[in-house]
Design a protein around this motif. Structure first.
Motif, mmCIF file in Angstrom:
data_model
loop_
_atom_site.group_PDB
_atom_site.id
_atom_site.type_symbol
_atom_site.label_atom_id
_atom_site.label_comp_id
_atom_site.label_asym_id
_atom_site.label_seq_id
_atom_site.Cartn_x
_atom_site.Cartn_y
_atom_site.Cartn_z
ATOM 1 N N ILE A 23 13.374 4.067 -4.341
ATOM 2 C CA ILE A 23 12.105 4.312 -3.628
ATOM 3 C C ILE A 23 11.873 3.249 -2.558
ATOM 4 O O ILE A 23 11.519 3.554 -1.417
ATOM 5 C CB ILE A 23 10.928 4.357 -4.631
ATOM 6 N N VAL A 24 12.087 1.971 -2.927
ATOM 7 C CA VAL A 24 11.851 0.862 -1.989
ATOM 8 C C VAL A 24 12.784 0.971 -0.784
ATOM 9 O O VAL A 24 12.362 0.835 0.376
ATOM 10 C CB VAL A 24 12.036 -0.504 -2.694
ATOM 11 N N THR A 25 14.072 1.226 -1.049
ATOM 12 C CA THR A 25 15.045 1.271 0.052
ATOM 13 C C THR A 25 14.928 2.541 0.887
ATOM 14 O O THR A 25 15.429 2.597 2.012
ATOM 15 C CB THR A 25 16.485 1.123 -0.492
ATOM 16 N N ASP A 26 14.298 3.580 0.342
ATOM 17 C CA ASP A 26 13.993 4.766 1.152
ATOM 18 C C ASP A 26 12.908 4.451 2.177
ATOM 19 O O ASP A 26 12.909 4.982 3.303
ATOM 20 C CB ASP A 26 13.517 5.924 0.270
ATOM 21 N N MET A 27 11.978 3.592 1.795
ATOM 22 C CA MET A 27 10.839 3.270 2.653
ATOM 23 C C MET A 27 11.144 2.134 3.622
ATOM 24 O O MET A 27 10.652 2.116 4.751
ATOM 25 C CB MET A 27 9.632 2.888 1.791
ATOM 26 N N TYR A 28 11.902 1.148 3.170
ATOM 27 C CA TYR A 28 12.189 -0.034 3.983
ATOM 28 C C TYR A 28 13.701 -0.249 4.064
ATOM 29 O O TYR A 28 14.404 -0.147 3.056
ATOM 30 C CB TYR A 28 11.519 -1.279 3.391
ATOM 31 N N ARG A 52 0.801 -1.229 0.000
ATOM 32 C CA ARG A 52 0.000 0.000 0.000
ATOM 33 C C ARG A 52 0.839 1.288 0.000
ATOM 34 O O ARG A 52 0.670 2.143 -0.891
ATOM 35 C CB ARG A 52 -0.976 -0.002 1.175
ATOM 36 N N PRO A 53 1.776 1.475 0.950
ATOM 37 C CA PRO A 53 2.562 2.719 0.932
ATOM 38 C C PRO A 53 3.495 2.810 -0.273
ATOM 39 O O PRO A 53 3.788 3.919 -0.745
ATOM 40 C CB PRO A 53 3.359 2.655 2.242
ATOM 41 N N LEU A 54 3.945 1.646 -0.765
ATOM 42 C CA LEU A 54 4.813 1.645 -1.951
ATOM 43 C C LEU A 54 4.064 2.179 -3.162
ATOM 44 O O LEU A 54 4.592 2.978 -3.944
ATOM 45 C CB LEU A 54 5.302 0.215 -2.248
ATOM 46 N N LYS A 55 2.819 1.735 -3.324
ATOM 47 C CA LYS A 55 2.009 2.188 -4.460
ATOM 48 C C LYS A 55 1.779 3.698 -4.402
ATOM 49 O O LYS A 55 1.799 4.382 -5.428
ATOM 50 C CB LYS A 55 0.665 1.448 -4.487
ATOM 51 N N GLU A 56 1.570 4.204 -3.183
ATOM 52 C CA GLU A 56 1.347 5.646 -3.041
ATOM 53 C C GLU A 56 2.559 6.436 -3.537
ATOM 54 O O GLU A 56 2.414 7.474 -4.190
ATOM 55 C CB GLU A 56 1.055 5.973 -1.574
ATOM 56 N N ARG A 57 3.772 5.934 -3.209
ATOM 57 C CA ARG A 57 4.988 6.610 -3.651
ATOM 58 C C ARG A 57 5.203 6.454 -5.153
ATOM 59 O O ARG A 57 5.576 7.404 -5.853
ATOM 60 C CB ARG A 57 6.205 6.044 -2.898
ATOM 61 N N LEU A 78 16.502 -7.289 -10.573
ATOM 62 C CA LEU A 78 17.174 -6.709 -9.414
ATOM 63 C C LEU A 78 16.466 -7.237 -8.177
ATOM 64 O O LEU A 78 15.267 -7.024 -8.007
ATOM 65 C CB LEU A 78 17.080 -5.178 -9.479
ATOM 66 N N HIS A 79 17.185 -8.002 -7.337
ATOM 67 C CA HIS A 79 16.584 -8.590 -6.145
ATOM 68 C C HIS A 79 17.147 -7.906 -4.904
ATOM 69 O O HIS A 79 18.371 -7.819 -4.743
ATOM 70 C CB HIS A 79 16.890 -10.090 -6.054
ATOM 71 N N ILE A 80 16.275 -7.433 -4.040
ATOM 72 C CA ILE A 80 16.705 -6.852 -2.773
ATOM 73 C C ILE A 80 15.857 -7.437 -1.650
ATOM 74 O O ILE A 80 14.723 -7.872 -1.875
ATOM 75 C CB ILE A 80 16.592 -5.307 -2.767
ATOM 76 N N THR A 81 16.428 -7.506 -0.440
ATOM 77 C CA THR A 81 15.690 -7.952 0.738
ATOM 78 C C THR A 81 15.617 -6.795 1.713
ATOM 79 O O THR A 81 16.649 -6.214 2.070
ATOM 80 C CB THR A 81 16.375 -9.166 1.384
ATOM 81 N N VAL A 82 14.400 -6.446 2.120
ATOM 82 C CA VAL A 82 14.206 -5.283 3.001
ATOM 83 C C VAL A 82 13.409 -5.687 4.241
ATOM 84 O O VAL A 82 12.706 -6.698 4.240
ATOM 85 C CB VAL A 82 13.469 -4.140 2.256
ATOM 86 N N MET A 83 13.547 -4.860 5.279
ATOM 87 C CA MET A 83 12.806 -5.101 6.520
ATOM 88 C C MET A 83 11.423 -4.472 6.410
ATOM 89 O O MET A 83 11.267 -3.251 6.372
ATOM 90 C CB MET A 83 13.567 -4.492 7.697
#
Length: 735
Positions: free
Chosen positions: A296-301, A230-235, A323-328
């Protein structure tokens, strides 16, 4: 309500319309009609089959064709070849006639399919020669393999309708060969389905357990994915990017592999799913947009830098880009995010090979290079068939490293590759004369393992020649194949030198050489091959005059009570005690109709008479495993060519006794253990070998080892134990 034949007719109408539309996109009505007539005429010639059988075969061929269209993305020529394969195989239509009506391309593919048509007859076990034929067909024309993969997938989808014996054959083939092939060609969706179905047919209990767990956790998983997205889509919506975002659950097979590898419980797996972001980007902006989303993803998580996998800068050898990343994520849970474009996703799902050459898309030559390397390895006449198969499996590696020459040229190698692998990857001559390497400016030995990003320089010497232990230092098939060839060439030279030496000494001593007598001596000296005998002479491990003396003694028949084995080392001479677990009874039939063969019952699963079983050729002989053995799927996928069919004969001998371990859990109440032991002691033909019970917080759990004759007795015993008051569960363990 529609009956099964009605459903089949509906399927036929749907598939016919779908395939007709495909061919009419490029073909004339006349050419399309000719294909339809050829297939129909072939069906009419199959007088040995009933109407139901003809419809079944036709539907199978059409479903295979739709896999090629929908799931691999192939075009008219390959689909036409798939539909005409059965008519050609039955001799109803000649390839020359197909060339006239449908073109050279279709004829070439069908010729390749004919070469491996014996694979359609599912053999009693995986046969090395058949696989070499299949692999050679890959090297000639990869489209042949697309058809065989599609056919295998359709066979696996239909396997619930066939016997358990045939299902096992299909599952072994799928796990050992076809799933790795699909992976190497980038067909990840097909790979995953083949692996899942193989697990389903060989270990239904594990498959159902994971499927049930996934179903139970679906609601909470979907809720978490929605919360993450949800927050990712908003960004993302605030940018000009066009995208799709979704959660994707991992395959049952991959989850099972993780459970076994990490030895954890299902509830402790954090990456049951991945978030996938797919961008609609023009080709010149693909990487820019992917890295923009990454930012964007790594700014949020919070990202885990150790788990960043960048296949954008350097794609995998099979064309995979992502591109594969693992985030919290929320609740401090790690979440994998995959970022790619629509084009990259299409290749990831359908494979680079589907785009390669036949769709007019010019890609890297990595697949060409792999096919060339595969062809060289398989066509070598100096390499044993099993070595060829092992080399081929090495070619299906999953993880890669990227290393550079001093000039900056990039080479892709499997993880675990050495300096020697790198030398052979550049050129065989460089590899055969390699003495050391220089990695990032530091001198290292030839067995030094390389890491991604290393810059490697090779040091050579004209006096260097390959050694036998080099085979332990390399992992690539190219290096292994070339080393074996060079060693064989060197062995041939040594044999010639040793033969000339032995012949000259015999002439000096005026002794005539009798070949049968010499062969008898070589056998007495415990040599497996004549070549090994001569190599030891050349290496001076055997003194020539000593050999001649033994030869003369054998000729005069004066050595009947002498031990010629003193010529070899006695360090490893051991009299092996007779193992009690070796069996040779007619209760079990191995492979075709072999009885009385020595075998061992595997300790990892303790099979007993009545279990579904298979044989495995190990270094200790034939071992018998249960189909549901926890190691079975690993054996199928890694050593498919060592699997033997095995089954119990129709009637048990009545004298054999087998070990089985039962896990009992229940309430810790007075006399419950005594009641269990009493039931076991009263069962005819059942003997208790050991019992181990632990009690904690009002519950007891323990293992009971019993000896009995068959599964019927075991099931009856378990039923009686479950009926004891206070017992919650009785299960059979695999050890």
């Amino acid at each position: 309500m529609k009956t099964d034949p009605d459903i089949r007719i509906d399927d036929y109408v749907f598939l016919h319309r779908k395939l007709y539309d495909l061919f009419r996109q490029k073909w004339s009505m006349q050419k399309t009609g000719s294909l339809k007539k050829t297939v129909r005429d072939s069906l009419q010639k199959s007088v040995d089959e009933n109407r139901e059988g003809l419809l079944h075969n036709l539907l199978f061929d059409m479903r295979t064709a739709t896999i090629l269209v929908d799931e691999i993305g192939l075009k008219q020529a390959v689909v036409c070849a798939a539909l005409l394969f059965r008519p050609v195989l039955k001799g109803h239509v000649a390839i020359d006639d197909i060339r006239k009506n449908f073109g050279d391309e279709v004829a070439i593919i069908l010729r390749g399919l004919k070469k491996v048509s014996d694979l359609a007859e599912k053999k009693s076990r995986v046969e090395s020669e058949n696989y070499i034929k299949l692999l050679l067909s890959i090297a000639e024309d990869v489209r042949v393999v697309f058809i065989l993969l599609a056919e295998q997938l359709q066979l696996m989808r239909d396997a619930k309708e066939i016997t358990s014996e045939k299902r096992l054959d299909l599952s072994i083939e799928s796990a050992y060969l076809y799933a790795p092939l699909a992976h190497r060609l980038g067909l990840y969706t097909i790979k995953s389905e083949l692996e899942d179905l193989s697990l389903k047919y060989t270990d239904r209990e594990t498959y159902d357990f994971i499927a049930r767990k996934l179903n139970e956790t679906k609601r909470s998983r979907d809720k978490y994915i929605e919360e993450f997205i949800r927050p990712l889509k908003e960004r993302l919506d605030k940018t000009s990017l066009k995208y799709d975002i979704k959660g994707r659950t991992k395959s049952i097979h991959s989850i099972n592999s993780k459970l076994k590898k990490q030895k954890i419980e299902f509830d402790n797996i954090y990456d049951l799913f991945a978030i996938r972001i797919i961008l609609d980007s023009p080709s010149e902006m693909e990487k820019t947009h992917c890295w923009q989303v990454y930012s964007i993803v790594t700014d949020m998580y919070q990202p885990n830098p150790k788990r960043l996998k960048d296949w954008l800068s350097i794609p995998k050898s099979n064309g995979y880009e992502s591109l594969h990343i693992t985030v919290m994520g929320p609740d401090s849970k790690w979440v994998e995010v995959q970022i790619r474009t629509r084009r990259m996703d299409d290749i990831a799902e359908r494979g680079l090979a589907a785009h390669w050459k036949y769709k007019g898309v010019k890609e890297e030559s990595t697949l060409d290079d792999w096919l060339k390397s595969l062809r060289e390895s398989l066509e070598s006449k100096d390499v044993d068939i099993r070595d060829k198969l092992g080399d081929f499996k090495l070619n299906l590696y999953e993880e890669e490293i990227f290393v550079f020459t001093p000039k900056g040229d990039l080479f892709k190698l499997p993880k675990g590759a050495s300096v020697l692998d790198f030398a052979f990857a550049i050129h065989s001559k460089l590899g055969s004369t390699c003495v050391s390497g220089k990695v990032n400016g530091k001198n290292v030995p030839i067995k030094h393992l390389l890491k991604s990003g290393d810059q490697v320089e090779i040091n050579t010497s004209s006096h260097q020649t390959p050694k036998q232990d080099w085979l332990n230092y390399v992992v690539t098939s190219k290096a292994k194949t070339r080393i074996r060839q060079l060693l064989k060439e060197e062995a041939g030279k040594q044999v010639d030198i040793a033969k000339e030496m032995l012949s000259r000494r015999m002439k000096n001593r005026k002794i005539d050489l009798d070949d049968p007598l010499l062969m008898q001596l070589i056998k007495k000296l415990k040599y497996k091959t004549v070549t090994d005998f001569y190599i030891d002479i050349a290496a001076e491990k055997l003194e020539v005059n000593w050999v001649i003396d033994r030869y003369l003694e054998l000729g005069s028949k004066d050595i009947e009570h002498r031990d010629l084995s003193t010529a070899t080392s006695a360090d490893n001479f051991v009299i092996k005690p007779h193992s009690q677990d070796i069996k040779s009874t007619d209760e079990l039939i191995i492979d075709q109709n072999l009885t009385g063969v020595d075998y061992r019952l595997a300790k990892c699963c303790n099979p007993i008479y009545g279990d579904e079983i298979f044989g495995f050729v190990s270094s200790q002989g034939i071992k018998i495993h249960r189909i549901s053995c926890p190691n079975a799927h690993d054996l199928f996928s890694r050593f498919g060519y060592r699997i033997l069919k095995a089954r119990w004969s129709g009637k048990a001998s009545g004298t054999a006794s087998y070990t089985s371990v039962l896990r009992v859990i229940g309430n810790d109440q007075l006399n419950i253990v005594a009641n269990l032991m009493s039931i076991i002691s009263k069962e005819d033909g059942v003997q208790m070998r050991s019992i181990s019970i632990d009690s904690n917080d009002g519950l007891f759990q323990g293992n009971i080892t019993v000896m009995l004759a068959n599964t019927s007795m075991l099931e009856q015993l378990m039923k009686k134990l479950k009926a004891v008051k206070g017992v919650k569960s009785v299960t059979r363990l695999n050890y």
